[in-house]
Design a protein around this motif. Structure first.
Motif, short mmCIF file in Angstrom:
data_model
loop_
_atom_site.label_atom_id
_atom_site.label_comp_id
_atom_site.label_asym_id
_atom_site.label_seq_id
_atom_site.Cartn_x
_atom_site.Cartn_y
_atom_site.Cartn_z
N UNK A 37 0.53 -1.44 0.05
CA UNK A 37 0.00 -0.08 0.15
C UNK A 37 1.17 1.22 0.43
N UNK A 38 0.52 2.47 -0.72
CA UNK A 38 0.84 3.25 -0.15
C UNK A 38 0.85 4.47 0.68
N UNK A 39 -0.18 4.08 1.52
CA UNK A 39 -0.34 4.96 2.73
C UNK A 39 0.67 4.42 4.04
N UNK A 83 6.77 -0.77 4.56
CA UNK A 83 5.76 0.35 4.31
C UNK A 83 6.13 0.69 3.57
N UNK A 84 5.03 1.61 2.75
CA UNK A 84 5.50 2.57 2.06
C UNK A 84 4.94 4.07 1.86
N UNK A 85 5.11 4.91 1.22
CA UNK A 85 3.90 6.09 1.52
C UNK A 85 4.87 6.94 0.33
N UNK A 128 9.88 4.65 1.27
CA UNK A 128 10.76 3.08 1.59
C UNK A 128 10.76 2.44 2.82
N UNK A 129 10.17 1.80 3.49
CA UNK A 129 10.83 1.61 4.88
C UNK A 129 10.64 0.32 5.02
N UNK A 182 3.14 2.69 -10.91
CA UNK A 182 1.94 1.50 -11.06
C UNK A 182 1.29 0.84 -9.75
N UNK A 183 2.04 -0.42 -9.76
CA UNK A 183 1.41 -1.07 -8.71
C UNK A 183 1.61 -1.61 -7.49
#
Length: 332
Positions: free
Chosen positions: A188-190, A212-214, A231-232, A301-302
């Motif tokens: 997820x991007x949140x 995790x990503x934001x 990215x973490x 993209x995804x």
């Protein structure tokens, strides 16, 4: 033949076409003007052709004398290594002749009796890794050695005392590893966490990394190429540290952090910003188990995290040796 060898061959081919056209044009102009070829030299032979085509053809008629030696990454000789010799003998040859040799007890071989512009050398031995020749000033298992250029390096290796050195990487004895091959995980991007288990079938939760990503990829205008993302990767009860090179198979004793962060704000300039990051890391879990994680995070993209891992289930062991495949390459 390696990529650098093919590239040089292509450049030579293009040059020859251009100079051939130039020579043809000059000959036509000479015929039209009534100019005839000059007289033969004093020895009765035609004078040396100093045209671009003549010089190029002579470049492919150089006497090849090459002494070489195959060693491992520590400089120790490798006996019985296969040596593939590929002379570039003709400017417009469709293929390349291949000659095979084998190194002696001191890792040595020699090439004589050829006339060529250059000689491609490719070395191999089962159980050893081949090292790419992408950097000309670093150790490699293959090289294109030129004789037809003024700067040709072949002239440096015409004596047994100054051999061309070719390097193969000898891995240490491996231990049994648990591997996960090319797995794709959508993140997820949140900032929501995704867990990745590097020991499939193990339900203890110990050998897990968290991703995790934001990202504002979904909110930027379509005509805007750059976006901010982060990215973490974290390991609870353990740590993670970047890996130095493809043949770095020994997990370090120190330097681990609980998490590692890759941050790419849209304000970064030029090559500092990218929409993807590809890295390799060592992971140490809380029970003393070590692993290698190779990944590529694609923030476009995804938002996909593609990864491979190799884990040594032996507690306390830092040996993460991966053996080469049948071509001497790192397995995917």
């Amino acid at each position: 033949m390696t990529g650098n060898m093919k590239k040089l061959s292509g450049i030579i081919f293009i040059i020859l076409i251009l100079v051939s056209l130039w020579k043809w044009r000059d000959s036509q102009e000479s015929q039209n003007s009534g100019v005839k070829p000059g007289p033969a030299g004093r020895n009765g032979r035609p004078p040396l052709d100093e045209s671009p085509v003549g010089r190029m053809l002579r470049a492919f008629d150089q006497n090849v004398v090459l002494y070489g030696r195959v060693v491992d990454q520590h400089g120790s000789p490798i006996e019985g290594a296969e040596v593939k010799v590929m002379p570039q003998e003709k400017p417009f040859a469709d293929g390349t002749r291949v000659l095979m040799q084998t190194t002696d007890a001191d890792g040595r071989f020699s090439v004589t009796g050829l006339r060529a512009f250059a000689v491609g050398i490719d070395t191999f031995k089962s159980g050893y890794f081949k090292i790419s020749d992408v950097y000309s000033d670093q150790a490699a298992s293959s090289r294109l050695i030129e004789y037809g250029l003024d700067s040709g390096k072949g002239k440096l290796h015409t004596e047994p005392s100054t051999p061309a050195i070719f390097t193969l990487f000898k891995p240490r004895d491996p231990e049994s590893l648990v591997s996960v091959k090319e797995t794709f995980t959508r993140i997820p991007r949140d900032g929501q966490m995704r867990s990745i288990n590097l020991m499939p079938g193990d339900s203890s939760g110990i050998h897990v990394i968290e991703i995790r990503t934001w990202s504002d990829f979904d909110t930027v205008p379509e005509d805007q190429m750059k976006f901010s993302w982060k990215l973490e990767i974290s390991v609870h009860g353990g740590g993670i540290v970047l890996r130095n090179g493809a043949f770095d198979f020994e997990a370090p004793a120190v330097g681990y952090q609980q998490k590692i962060v890759f941050d790419y704000p849209a304000s970064l300039i030029g090559h500092q910003w990218d929409s993807a990051v590809q890295k390799s890391c060592f992971v140490r879990f809380g029970d003393g188990v070590h692993a290698v994680l190779k990944f590529e995070m694609r923030a476009y993209g995804n938002n996909t995290f593609q990864w491979n891992s190799w884990l040594n289930p032996k507690v306390g062991s830092t040996n993460l040796t991966i053996l080469p495949n049948e071509r001497g390459l790192l397995p995917q």
